[in-house]
Write an enzyme that holds these catalytic residues in place. Structure first.
Site, PDB file in Angstrom:
ATOM      1  N   ASP A  97      20.413  93.843  25.876  1.00 10.98           N
ATOM      2  CA  ASP A  97      20.792  92.432  25.815  1.00 10.98           C
ATOM      3  C   ASP A  97      20.807  92.083  24.330  1.00 10.98           C
ATOM      4  OD1 ASP A  97      21.275  89.752  26.400  1.00 10.98           O
ATOM      5  OD2 ASP A  97      19.137  89.287  26.572  1.00 10.98           O
ATOM      6  N   GLU A 111      25.535  94.007  27.059  1.00 10.37           N
ATOM      7  CA  GLU A 111      26.156  92.755  27.490  1.00 10.37           C
ATOM      8  C   GLU A 111      27.314  92.407  26.566  1.00 10.37           C
ATOM      9  OE1 GLU A 111      23.747  89.424  28.987  1.00 10.37           O
ATOM     10  OE2 GLU A 111      24.973  88.150  27.706  1.00 10.37           O
ATOM     11  N   ASP A 145      14.001  88.339  27.593  1.00  5.83           N
ATOM     12  CA  ASP A 145      15.067  89.182  27.031  1.00  5.83           C
ATOM     13  C   ASP A 145      15.026  90.576  27.649  1.00  5.83           C
ATOM     14  OD1 ASP A 145      15.681  87.510  24.224  1.00  5.83           O
ATOM     15  OD2 ASP A 145      13.625  87.431  24.924  1.00  5.83           O
TER      16      ASP A 145
END
Lengths: 175, 175
Positions: free
Chosen positions: A7, A68, A141
């Site tokens: 991420d 991502e 996260d």
């Protein structure tokens, strides 16, 4: 298959590693959050991120990396740093010779919760449940990075093979 | 000092190398445009860009790297790729242990033409004149990269030393 999910973020970059096969629950291998100091200059921060991600890939030896996909609609104040961090993450996987797949936030949400509109809390609940953890991964996260890795195990392996086959055809015949 | 300038882009990334000292005309060392195929997947493109920039830094042995700072106000369709390319460029300099400085487009325009609002044509004219070239560098991406390198020679060396001194003070005393 073992997948390392990222991420991307410049200040906090979530990394999650899971193992599994499509359609079955995944197993947690590890999760981390790589932090860089906002007071440091950009080159120092990107170098630290690159080294940390390269080390984590070497340590966990995943078969694939899932990152991502960043959109310019994100928070404008931080989007450039996030885009740069995502470039570093994609590069870290590619430099290790691994297939790297990007997923939109909605694809990950849909894979993990069944809804592309799921909120952060719902994502954390589902990641905790799917990996059968005693408590939610902290910070959040890390949960997003684990969700990316789960999404790739469930969807990505297949998609990568399809993409590779399509690519071969496009380039002129099977090789 | 020898400076390598980078005008970041994913499809075309300009690289220009000049040598000079503040307040005197610079000399052209070389310029290149690194291209990646838009039909290739992102990991392949970033890997190619990383290798090409790393090779150019090794070949030209600059003392510093100057990279254009990317803003989210840029062309929205290409801004994420440009941001990722800029991250790869900053990283390539940092991995080589070089100081890396970013400049806004207006800073570069002001340094080279005297006006922060100069257009692309004017920039090319001035770069051609300042480097005493027989004809304009082609393609124009190379001219922007050369302008960044000239800007750093004229402004950056000083700014970097100042920044380094400030950093030492901030971290608690001269080292």
């Amino acid at each position: 298959m073992r997948v390392l999910g990222v991420d991307p973020g410049l200040t906090r970059c979530g990394v999650g590693v899971v193992e599994g096969v499509p359609g079955r629950p995944c197993t947690l291998v590890a999760y981390h959050v790589v932090r860089t100091d906002p007071a440091d200059e950009l080159p120092t921060r990107l170098l630290h991120l690159d080294r940390a991600l390269t080390d984590l890939v070497a340590e966990h030896r995943p078969e694939a990396v899932a990152v991502e996909r960043v959109f310019s609609q994100h928070n404008v104040r931080t989007v450039m740093g996030t885009a740069q961090a995502s470039g570093i993450a994609v590069l870290a996987g590619a430099r290790a010779g691994l297939p790297v797949q990007t997923y939109t936030p909605s694809e990950v949400k849909a894979a993990v919760t069944g809804s592309g509109q799921a909120d952060k809390r719902q994502m954390t609940v589902m990641v905790t449940r799917l990996l059968r953890l005693a408590e939610p991964p902290k910070p959040a996260d890390a949960a997003d990075a684990l969700a990316l890795a789960i999404c790739h195990v469930w969807r990505g392996g297949t998609r990568s093979r399809l993409a590779a086959a399509t690519e071969r055809v496009r380039r002129g015949g099977a090789r």
